[in-house]
Scaffold this motif. Structure first.
Motif, mmCIF file in Angstrom:
data_model
loop_
_atom_site.group_PDB
_atom_site.id
_atom_site.type_symbol
_atom_site.label_atom_id
_atom_site.label_comp_id
_atom_site.label_asym_id
_atom_site.label_seq_id
_atom_site.Cartn_x
_atom_site.Cartn_y
_atom_site.Cartn_z
ATOM 1 N N GLN A 125 -4.702 -8.818 5.430
ATOM 2 C CA GLN A 125 -5.730 -9.770 5.814
ATOM 3 C C GLN A 125 -5.092 -11.350 5.491
ATOM 4 O OE1 GLN A 125 -9.332 -9.735 3.657
ATOM 5 N NE2 GLN A 125 -10.386 -11.229 5.221
ATOM 6 N N GLU A 126 -4.386 -11.348 4.261
ATOM 7 C CA GLU A 126 -3.783 -12.430 3.653
ATOM 8 C C GLU A 126 -2.400 -12.776 3.971
ATOM 9 O OE1 GLU A 126 -4.760 -12.070 -0.288
ATOM 10 O OE2 GLU A 126 -6.904 -11.738 -0.223
ATOM 11 N N HIS A 127 -1.775 -11.991 4.773
ATOM 12 C CA HIS A 127 -0.434 -11.974 5.245
ATOM 13 C C HIS A 127 0.345 -12.112 4.134
ATOM 14 C CE1 HIS A 127 -1.713 -13.618 9.397
ATOM 15 N NE2 HIS A 127 -2.035 -12.716 9.280
ATOM 16 N N THR A 128 0.360 -11.380 3.028
ATOM 17 C CA THR A 128 1.080 -11.302 1.792
ATOM 18 C C THR A 128 1.888 -10.079 1.726
ATOM 19 O OG1 THR A 128 -0.485 -12.310 0.590
ATOM 20 C CG2 THR A 128 0.837 -11.188 -0.711
ATOM 21 N N ARG A 129 3.431 -10.280 1.353
ATOM 22 C CA ARG A 129 4.244 -9.225 1.399
ATOM 23 C C ARG A 129 3.966 -8.258 -0.060
ATOM 24 N NH1 ARG A 129 9.989 -11.160 2.604
ATOM 25 N NH2 ARG A 129 8.892 -11.682 4.293
ATOM 26 N N ILE A 130 4.551 -6.886 0.321
ATOM 27 C CA ILE A 130 4.151 -5.795 -0.771
ATOM 28 C C ILE A 130 5.430 -5.079 -0.919
ATOM 29 C CG2 ILE A 130 2.884 -3.646 -1.001
ATOM 30 C CD1 ILE A 130 1.175 -5.910 -1.220
ATOM 31 N N HIS A 131 5.699 -4.660 -2.191
ATOM 32 C CA HIS A 131 6.767 -3.907 -2.645
ATOM 33 C C HIS A 131 6.501 -2.561 -2.709
ATOM 34 C CE1 HIS A 131 10.765 -2.847 -4.382
ATOM 35 N NE2 HIS A 131 9.978 -2.022 -5.170
ATOM 36 N N LEU A 132 6.909 -1.537 -1.831
ATOM 37 C CA LEU A 132 6.471 -0.095 -1.862
ATOM 38 C C LEU A 132 7.614 0.711 -2.555
ATOM 39 C CD1 LEU A 132 5.302 0.291 1.732
ATOM 40 C CD2 LEU A 132 3.870 -0.066 -0.101
ATOM 41 N N GLN A 133 6.814 1.532 -3.222
ATOM 42 C CA GLN A 133 7.659 2.770 -3.877
ATOM 43 C C GLN A 133 7.128 3.905 -2.947
ATOM 44 O OE1 GLN A 133 7.840 3.519 -8.068
ATOM 45 N NE2 GLN A 133 7.261 1.239 -8.401
ATOM 46 N N ASP A 147 -0.641 8.433 1.931
ATOM 47 C CA ASP A 147 -0.436 9.559 0.911
ATOM 48 C C ASP A 147 0.925 9.650 0.141
ATOM 49 O OD1 ASP A 147 0.575 12.049 2.435
ATOM 50 O OD2 ASP A 147 -0.128 10.383 3.644
ATOM 51 N N ARG A 148 2.131 8.984 0.694
ATOM 52 C CA ARG A 148 3.476 8.907 0.366
ATOM 53 C C ARG A 148 3.799 7.945 -0.317
ATOM 54 N NH1 ARG A 148 6.238 11.142 5.536
ATOM 55 N NH2 ARG A 148 5.592 13.565 5.621
ATOM 56 N N VAL A 149 2.812 6.945 -0.583
ATOM 57 C CA VAL A 149 2.872 5.717 -1.425
ATOM 58 C C VAL A 149 2.902 5.900 -2.884
ATOM 59 C CG1 VAL A 149 2.242 3.335 -1.692
ATOM 60 C CG2 VAL A 149 2.508 4.140 0.584
ATOM 61 N N ALA A 150 3.795 6.032 -3.593
ATOM 62 C CA ALA A 150 3.570 5.903 -5.078
ATOM 63 C C ALA A 150 3.088 4.995 -5.631
ATOM 64 C CB ALA A 150 5.070 6.474 -5.765
ATOM 65 N N ALA A 151 3.484 3.720 -5.248
ATOM 66 C CA ALA A 151 2.894 2.429 -5.928
ATOM 67 C C ALA A 151 3.316 1.205 -4.907
ATOM 68 C CB ALA A 151 3.559 2.264 -7.239
ATOM 69 N N ALA A 152 2.216 0.477 -5.106
ATOM 70 C CA ALA A 152 2.391 -0.958 -4.237
ATOM 71 C C ALA A 152 2.001 -2.034 -5.157
ATOM 72 C CB ALA A 152 1.477 -0.731 -3.364
ATOM 73 N N THR A 153 2.897 -3.145 -5.031
ATOM 74 C CA THR A 153 2.971 -4.378 -5.915
ATOM 75 C C THR A 153 2.963 -5.621 -4.850
ATOM 76 O OG1 THR A 153 4.187 -3.154 -7.490
ATOM 77 C CG2 THR A 153 3.945 -5.525 -7.662
ATOM 78 N N PRO A 154 2.115 -6.394 -5.227
ATOM 79 C CA PRO A 154 2.003 -7.511 -4.314
ATOM 80 C C PRO A 154 3.119 -8.538 -4.656
ATOM 81 C CG PRO A 154 0.219 -7.697 -5.908
ATOM 82 C CD PRO A 154 0.826 -6.430 -5.885
ATOM 83 N N LEU A 155 3.770 -9.261 -3.767
ATOM 84 C CA LEU A 155 4.906 -10.052 -3.862
ATOM 85 C C LEU A 155 4.570 -11.724 -3.676
ATOM 86 C CD1 LEU A 155 7.633 -8.160 -2.459
ATOM 87 C CD2 LEU A 155 7.188 -8.384 -4.914
ATOM 88 N N PRO A 156 4.971 -12.715 -4.322
ATOM 89 C CA PRO A 156 4.590 -14.127 -3.738
ATOM 90 C C PRO A 156 5.266 -14.441 -2.601
ATOM 91 C CG PRO A 156 6.326 -13.986 -5.677
ATOM 92 C CD PRO A 156 6.007 -12.573 -5.449
ATOM 93 N N LYS A 157 5.286 -13.875 -1.614
ATOM 94 C CA LYS A 157 5.680 -14.087 -0.504
ATOM 95 C C LYS A 157 4.682 -13.809 0.836
ATOM 96 C CE LYS A 157 10.539 -13.399 -1.672
ATOM 97 N NZ LYS A 157 11.732 -12.477 -1.252
ATOM 98 N N ARG A 158 4.772 -14.887 1.773
ATOM 99 C CA ARG A 158 3.914 -14.651 2.867
ATOM 100 C C ARG A 158 4.806 -14.337 4.168
ATOM 101 N NH1 ARG A 158 -1.222 -15.922 2.206
ATOM 102 N NH2 ARG A 158 -1.658 -16.669 4.320
ATOM 103 N N PHE A 159 4.008 -13.855 5.211
ATOM 104 C CA PHE A 159 4.677 -13.612 6.388
ATOM 105 C C PHE A 159 3.567 -14.012 7.475
ATOM 106 C CE2 PHE A 159 2.363 -9.683 5.339
ATOM 107 C CZ PHE A 159 1.501 -9.380 6.457
#
Length: 318
Positions: free
Chosen positions: A151-159, A202-214
């Motif tokens: 919704q906020e167009h914020t990048r995510i780091h996925l494991q 269900d395969r995402v071990a962790a998700a972390t928001p990043l200070p970047k928009r798209f």
């Protein structure tokens, strides 16, 4: 409660439910420090919410006695729509994964007039939804984070754990989320593969928001992309079938769930992939219109074999 606005609303809910409450108790409930709590109290006062502050050993915060927020105003149709939405969420398993689904119903019940509250309860008592249950559990925090990021167009780091079981790290721009056939998917731009990808939650071990928009592509259809990507996954057999119907009829029969459809001017060409030709033949035979298999020839044989079996079964009943 990841955002300050949500915590401010949660504070108002606590004050309504508890009456006089110490600052320490409120801070613990909101998981903030006392300084931040005082800032939230000031925010509520600026919104016109009258709050009494008492000092001393038994001091604390409370709403001025007699103050009540105006009731939410819903029509009958709106009340039913809300109830159906909450029921659908619980039917999909979100009632267990996201406590907010359950608490939302109780909050609505407290602020609705009695007549509409009866409508809300009647849906639970009289309506049953036969929806696809989740095949696997997901982390509700991951679902909430990806929903907000989309919704906020914020990048995510996925494991992320791949189908082959490898643990990977990647940055991801979530364009949208899809629930399909018992699983949750996130669809968007994968910066590891430099292209559009879909990921099972269900395969995402962790998700972390990043200070970047798209920037999300205009009118991007996450469900359409997911259907096409699943239908075109490389499998043992590439399939082409000509359907003797129009595109709308083919889509109505949900053929697009296992193939990509293309209008050719007088028929519909379906391209797909399958590991099981017998299963694919069964899907074709159930269609209410004629079809012609272009490839592979083994699929034509599977259709013919299924046809002979159906004829034998029909003759045996006569």
């Amino acid at each position: 409660m990841p955002r300050p606005t949500v915590r401010v609303l949660a504070l108002l809910e606590l004050l309504q439910a508890r009456g006089s409450t110490s600052g320490a108790e409120l801070a613990r409930a909101l998981k903030v420090d006392r300084r931040t709590l005082r800032r939230y109290i000031t925010t509520l006062e600026e919104l016109g919410i009258p709050i009494m502050t008492s000092q001393g050993r038994y001091g604390g915060y409370q709403l001025i006695p007699g103050f009540k927020l105006p009731p939410l105003m819903f029509t009958d149709d709106e009340a039913v729509a809300l109830a159906m939405g909450l029921l659908a969420a619980r039917s999909l398993g979100l009632g267990r994964a996201m406590p907010a689904v359950t608490s939302a119903k109780s909050k609505l019940g407290r602020v609705m007039p009695e007549r509409l509250r009866a409508r809300l309860n009647a849906v639970d008592e009289s309506v049953a939804l036969d929806l696809t249950r989740p095949l696997v559990s997901i982390d509700e925090n991951v679902l909430g984070l990806l929903t907000s990021a989309a919704q906020e167009h914020t990048r995510i780091h996925l494991q992320y754990r791949t189908l082959q079981g490898a643990d990977t790290q990647r940055d991801f721009d979530p364009y949208g989320l899809v629930y399909r056939d018992g699983r949750w998917y996130a669809v968007g731009m994968c910066h590891l593969r430099h292209g559009l990808r879909s990921f099972r939650l269900d395969r995402v071990a962790a998700a972390t928001p990043l200070p970047k928009r798209f920037d999300r592509p205009a009118k991007f259809d996450a469900l359409a992309y997911l259907k096409q990507s699943i239908a075109t996954l490389p499998r043992a057999h590439a399939v082409e079938v000509v359907l003797a119907t129009d595109l709308a009829s083919a889509q109505r029969e949900m053929v697009s769930a296992f193939g990509v459809l293309e209008w050719t001017g007088n028929s519909v060409l379906m391209r797909s992939q399958t590991d099981d030709l017998n299963w694919f033949a069964q899907q074709l035979v159930r269609l209410p219109f004629d079809f012609q298999v272009r490839s592979p020839s083994a699929l034509s044989g599977a259709v013919a074999s299924l046809g002979r079996r159906l004829v034998r079964l029909a003759e045996a009943k006569e």
